[in-house]
Each structure stands twice: as structure tokens, then as C-alpha cells.
Design a protein around this motif. Sequence first.
Motif, mmCIF file in Angstrom:
data_model
loop_
_atom_site.group_PDB
_atom_site.id
_atom_site.type_symbol
_atom_site.label_atom_id
_atom_site.label_comp_id
_atom_site.label_asym_id
_atom_site.label_seq_id
_atom_site.Cartn_x
_atom_site.Cartn_y
_atom_site.Cartn_z
ATOM 1 N N VAL A 1 14.611 14.295 36.518
ATOM 2 C CA VAL A 1 14.687 13.559 35.256
ATOM 3 C C VAL A 1 13.312 13.474 34.609
ATOM 4 O O VAL A 1 13.160 13.651 33.388
ATOM 5 N N ILE A 2 12.283 13.215 35.411
ATOM 6 C CA ILE A 2 10.937 13.049 34.866
ATOM 7 C C ILE A 2 10.348 14.371 34.390
ATOM 8 O O ILE A 2 9.732 14.448 33.325
ATOM 9 N N HIS A 3 10.541 15.439 35.186
ATOM 10 C CA HIS A 3 9.789 16.666 34.946
ATOM 11 C C HIS A 3 10.582 17.797 34.295
ATOM 12 O O HIS A 3 9.999 18.818 33.945
ATOM 13 N N VAL A 4 11.874 17.624 34.136
ATOM 14 C CA VAL A 4 12.677 18.659 33.477
ATOM 15 C C VAL A 4 13.097 18.228 32.079
ATOM 16 O O VAL A 4 13.026 19.017 31.133
ATOM 17 N N LEU A 5 13.523 16.998 31.942
ATOM 18 C CA LEU A 5 13.981 16.539 30.641
ATOM 19 C C LEU A 5 12.818 16.458 29.656
ATOM 20 O O LEU A 5 11.724 16.009 30.007
ATOM 21 N N PRO A 6 13.033 16.871 28.406
ATOM 22 C CA PRO A 6 11.929 16.934 27.440
ATOM 23 C C PRO A 6 11.494 15.591 26.884
ATOM 24 O O PRO A 6 10.413 15.483 26.325
ATOM 25 N N GLY A 7 12.312 14.548 26.985
ATOM 26 C CA GLY A 7 11.934 13.260 26.400
ATOM 27 C C GLY A 7 12.901 12.172 26.793
ATOM 28 O O GLY A 7 13.912 12.410 27.479
ATOM 29 N N LEU A 8 12.608 10.955 26.335
ATOM 30 C CA LEU A 8 13.428 9.818 26.707
ATOM 31 C C LEU A 8 14.795 9.826 26.022
ATOM 32 O O LEU A 8 15.730 9.175 26.494
ATOM 33 N N LYS A 9 14.912 10.548 24.925
ATOM 34 C CA LYS A 9 16.228 10.696 24.314
ATOM 35 C C LYS A 9 17.173 11.421 25.276
ATOM 36 O O LYS A 9 18.368 11.116 25.344
ATOM 37 N N SER A 10 16.626 12.365 26.040
ATOM 38 C CA SER A 10 17.427 13.063 27.036
ATOM 39 C C SER A 10 17.834 12.128 28.172
ATOM 40 O O SER A 10 18.906 12.283 28.751
ATOM 41 N N VAL A 11 16.955 11.175 28.495
ATOM 42 C CA VAL A 11 17.303 10.182 29.511
ATOM 43 C C VAL A 11 18.518 9.370 29.045
ATOM 44 O O VAL A 11 19.410 9.047 29.833
#
Length: 326
Positions: free
Chosen positions: A144-154
Motif C-alpha cells: 500500500v505504501i510503496h505501490v499505490l501512487p497516492g492517498l486517493k488510491s488508499v
Amino acid sequence: MIPIPFLDQLTVPLIIGFLWGAATWGWPVASVMLMPLFFPFYLVKFSVYGIPFTLVESLIFVSFFAHIIKQYVLGLRRHTPLWSRVRDFVRPRMKASLLWIPVMLLALSLVISLFVVPDRASQREVLGILKSWFVAPILYFYLVIHVLPGLKSVRRCLEWYTISALLLSIWGILQFVFDAYQTPDGRVSGPFMSANYLALYIMPAIIFIVLRLWHLLCIPKVHTGIVGMFMKVFRVEQRVSYPSLIRYFFAGSVILFALYLTRSFGAFLGLFVALFVYSIYHWFFSPWKMKTKGSYLKFSGFVVVLFVVLSLFFVTGDPGKFQQMF
């Protein structure tokens, strides 16, 4: 638990792992965001050379190693020296060091726990618990921290998790409609053998929906800094989308009704305590806090609503069970 005999063979896990690995390699962001949709499949179990796995564990492990191998292969294609590849891999991860400090402390405590158990049989059981309940979630946290591009993806991850909670809630409501309970006390449980399991799975989805609606309707402007990071999870849009609001209200209503049918007092208490604590933060300590007088009035109204709903739940649910808790 749902053991599936034909999955004890090595062939099917390899096929599933290969397909998911290919998807992770080609669409890493989508695979990480979609992972919460498959969380209920931890009930599906199989073994590889005597080592038990759940389907969710295997997907997380495959995603993690596919990500690591892809980073290494990309470094080879660029003819980057090994030391530079290691440096480029570690340096951006150091930016999230504050997030990893509690994780490393947890990992240290887990290692210590291995030396506390008395015998080898207990150690084997502990290793299984560490693999399923700690190692797999930590690896997913890494992705989640290192693959997703931003907090919107979270936020997308939380939305996919909410969809899985909605599907399990519908399952539970159908048990209520058709009187097809799996529990001896007539409580809905979905695919689980205990109603508490269903309640503990779907309850956080209600918290996410409430906070999402709260931010969409009650916080008019975007903030920066740490608060801005928090806001990106719960609100990114400048304008409120009414279809989005309707979807959230529908999902929240269905999940809340399923939670009521579980008659799980622990989950309901957890839900109301979480909303109560967040309301205190929102109205008195957050950067978007309002004037003191208006805060007290709105907070008092919110407490009254919580108290009425909580009282109705305990009165109409199972008062005898509520008395037994004390």
C-alpha cells in the motif's frame, strides 16, 4: 473455515499464483487496490508441501514477490550496478520510516514470542499465526505504501473493502429473510460460523462510510500538510457528487442493518465509541473545528442521537444478553 479438498494439490495453487502474479506484474496499482475485495477468501484454505495457506495470504505473498522481482528486473534492464539498485530501492522507503517504526517494534515482539512458547508443537502453531495474522498484513501494508501512487488510491482500497463488507452484509440479510441461520442462537453470520466474525468484519466499513459522508458534507475546503494527507483519504472532490452520496447512504444502511442482525454488542459498542471519539476530535480539536458555542450544540445533538440509537439497539436486540455483559 471452508477447507477445499481439491486445493490440497499443488497444481491449482500454482495456477492461481501464476495468474495473480501476472496481473500484479502488469497492473500493480490495480491489484493492490482490489486486494481488499478478496479479504473474505481467507476462509479458503489449501496446503503446499504440508504448509497451510489461505487464499488471501497467497495473493499477498505473490504480489509482494512479484513487486520485488519486477523492481530488480527493471534495474537489470537499465544496466544499473547492484549497489545503485539497492540504494534506489531503499532510499524512497526511508521516507516512510516513521510509519515503519511501530511495525518494526511489532515484528520484534513477534520474534521474542517464538522463544516464550514451551514446546515445538506450540512453536509451529505460533509460526502459523505469525504468517497469517502478522507477516501477510505487514507485506500488504508495504505494498500500500510503496505501490499505490497516492492517498486517493488508499481510499480506493477502503472502498473495495466496503464493497466486500456490503456483499457479506447482503449474505447475512438473506439468511435473515429466508431463516437460514448457521448459528444456533439465530444470529446472521454470513459465510462465518460465528455472528461476531461477520460483525467485526463489516463494522469498520460503517466507520469509513460515516467519515466519508462527514467530510463530504461538513468540511467545505481542502487543507494542506498532515491534515491534507488525512483529507485525501476521505475527500478529494471539490464538488459533492449526489450519485456518490446515494451509493454511500445505501451501502451504509445495508451494512448497518446487517450489523444489527448480528446482535453483536461488542461491535456495536466499538462503532459508537469510534464515532463518539471522532466527533470530539472533529468539533473541538481538528483544524476545521467550529466556534465553541456551535460546537457544543452540535456535539450535544450528536450525543443524543447516538444514545437513542444505541438504546434502541439494546432494547430491541437482546436485553438479557446486554445484562449478562455486566
